[in-house]
Design a protein around this motif. Structure first.
Motif, PDB file in Angstrom:
ATOM      1  N   SER A 122      36.697  79.533  30.088  1.00  0.00           N
ATOM      2  CA  SER A 122      35.308  80.298  29.668  1.00  0.00           C
ATOM      3  C   SER A 122      34.146  79.939  30.331  1.00  0.00           C
ATOM      4  O   SER A 122      33.284  80.313  30.651  1.00  0.00           O
ATOM      5  N   HIS A 123      34.071  78.397  30.464  1.00  0.00           N
ATOM      6  CA  HIS A 123      33.077  77.737  30.810  1.00  0.00           C
ATOM      7  C   HIS A 123      33.207  77.023  32.263  1.00  0.00           C
ATOM      8  O   HIS A 123      32.395  76.306  32.934  1.00  0.00           O
ATOM      9  N   MET A 167      39.981  74.991  15.585  1.00  0.00           N
ATOM     10  CA  MET A 167      40.406  74.481  16.661  1.00  0.00           C
ATOM     11  C   MET A 167      40.299  75.425  18.111  1.00  0.00           C
ATOM     12  O   MET A 167      40.488  76.235  17.778  1.00  0.00           O
ATOM     13  N   ILE A 168      39.636  74.870  18.932  1.00  0.00           N
ATOM     14  CA  ILE A 168      39.586  75.484  20.149  1.00  0.00           C
ATOM     15  C   ILE A 168      40.588  75.009  21.300  1.00  0.00           C
ATOM     16  O   ILE A 168      40.349  73.776  21.474  1.00  0.00           O
ATOM     17  N   MET A 169      41.094  75.793  21.888  1.00  0.00           N
ATOM     18  CA  MET A 169      42.175  75.361  22.864  1.00  0.00           C
ATOM     19  C   MET A 169      41.533  74.824  24.179  1.00  0.00           C
ATOM     20  O   MET A 169      40.612  75.550  24.452  1.00  0.00           O
ATOM     21  N   VAL A 170      41.900  73.795  24.769  1.00  0.00           N
ATOM     22  CA  VAL A 170      40.967  73.015  25.723  1.00  0.00           C
ATOM     23  C   VAL A 170      40.883  74.113  26.990  1.00  0.00           C
ATOM     24  O   VAL A 170      39.954  74.379  27.444  1.00  0.00           O
ATOM     25  N   ASP A 171      42.219  74.519  27.346  1.00  0.00           N
ATOM     26  CA  ASP A 171      42.545  75.334  28.621  1.00  0.00           C
ATOM     27  C   ASP A 171      41.212  76.654  28.396  1.00  0.00           C
ATOM     28  O   ASP A 171      40.996  77.000  29.313  1.00  0.00           O
ATOM     29  N   GLU A 172      41.566  77.281  27.234  1.00  0.00           N
ATOM     30  CA  GLU A 172      40.503  78.611  27.022  1.00  0.00           C
ATOM     31  C   GLU A 172      39.153  78.012  27.183  1.00  0.00           C
ATOM     32  O   GLU A 172      38.195  78.785  27.856  1.00  0.00           O
ATOM     33  N   VAL A 206      37.139  67.345  30.785  1.00  0.00           N
ATOM     34  CA  VAL A 206      36.993  67.288  29.296  1.00  0.00           C
ATOM     35  C   VAL A 206      37.894  65.919  28.911  1.00  0.00           C
ATOM     36  O   VAL A 206      37.732  65.284  27.859  1.00  0.00           O
ATOM     37  N   ARG A 207      39.096  65.884  29.625  1.00  0.00           N
ATOM     38  CA  ARG A 207      39.615  64.366  29.333  1.00  0.00           C
ATOM     39  C   ARG A 207      38.852  63.225  29.658  1.00  0.00           C
ATOM     40  O   ARG A 207      39.121  62.256  28.819  1.00  0.00           O
ATOM     41  N   PHE A 256      47.708  70.497  18.730  1.00  0.00           N
ATOM     42  CA  PHE A 256      47.819  71.437  17.746  1.00  0.00           C
ATOM     43  C   PHE A 256      48.704  72.389  18.070  1.00  0.00           C
ATOM     44  O   PHE A 256      48.654  73.070  18.978  1.00  0.00           O
ATOM     45  N   ASP A 257      49.905  72.220  17.285  1.00  0.00           N
ATOM     46  CA  ASP A 257      51.329  73.140  18.033  1.00  0.00           C
ATOM     47  C   ASP A 257      51.511  72.964  19.440  1.00  0.00           C
ATOM     48  O   ASP A 257      51.553  73.951  20.093  1.00  0.00           O
ATOM     49  N   GLN A 258      51.568  71.714  20.182  1.00  0.00           N
ATOM     50  CA  GLN A 258      51.678  71.491  21.216  1.00  0.00           C
ATOM     51  C   GLN A 258      50.728  71.853  22.108  1.00  0.00           C
ATOM     52  O   GLN A 258      50.824  71.915  23.207  1.00  0.00           O
ATOM     53  N   THR A 259      49.580  72.089  21.692  1.00  0.00           N
ATOM     54  CA  THR A 259      48.370  72.537  22.549  1.00  0.00           C
ATOM     55  C   THR A 259      47.230  71.707  22.555  1.00  0.00           C
ATOM     56  O   THR A 259      46.911  71.268  21.193  1.00  0.00           O
ATOM     57  N   LEU A 260      46.657  71.130  23.691  1.00  0.00           N
ATOM     58  CA  LEU A 260      45.571  70.264  23.423  1.00  0.00           C
ATOM     59  C   LEU A 260      44.322  71.113  23.024  1.00  0.00           C
ATOM     60  O   LEU A 260      44.001  72.057  23.576  1.00  0.00           O
ATOM     61  N   CYS A 261      43.743  70.528  21.879  1.00  0.00           N
ATOM     62  CA  CYS A 261      42.561  71.571  21.315  1.00  0.00           C
ATOM     63  C   CYS A 261      41.440  70.544  21.049  1.00  0.00           C
ATOM     64  O   CYS A 261      41.574  69.369  20.931  1.00  0.00           O
TER      65      CYS A 261
END
Length: 92
Positions: free
Chosen positions: A10-11, A1-6, A18-19, A32-37
């Protein structure tokens, strides 16, 4: 899983972009763990989409159209291979 905000940081992308890709069904986002991934299997597709967006200035709607057309091309490619195989059967 890659966090969306990261990924977006980075991009240098807006999270809203993205949404919008998720809205068009181009990628899947999960919590995943209350983080959008982004699931790891969607990462290559998202990176390809990011290049189209950044390099060619194509919006999510245009990317959806491109994805749709590429799907049709792939279906036609498979059909051509199938027809060639059938034709070679009758030529022998």
């Amino acid at each position: 899983m890659i966090m969306v905000d990261e990924f977006c940081a980075s991009h240098q992308l807006e999270i809203s972009f993205v949404r919008s890709l998720e809205d068009y069904g181009l990628i899947e986002l999960v919590f995943f763990d209350q983080t959008l991934c982004i699931p790891a299997n969607d990462l290559p597709r998202l990176e390809k989409i990011t290049r189209l967006h950044r390099d060619l200035h194509i919006n999510a709607e245009g990317i959806d159209a491109i994805n749709h057309l590429l799907g049709h091309i792939e279906e036609m490619r498979h059909k051509i291979i199938e027809l060639k195989n059938r034709l070679s059967f009758y030529e022998e």
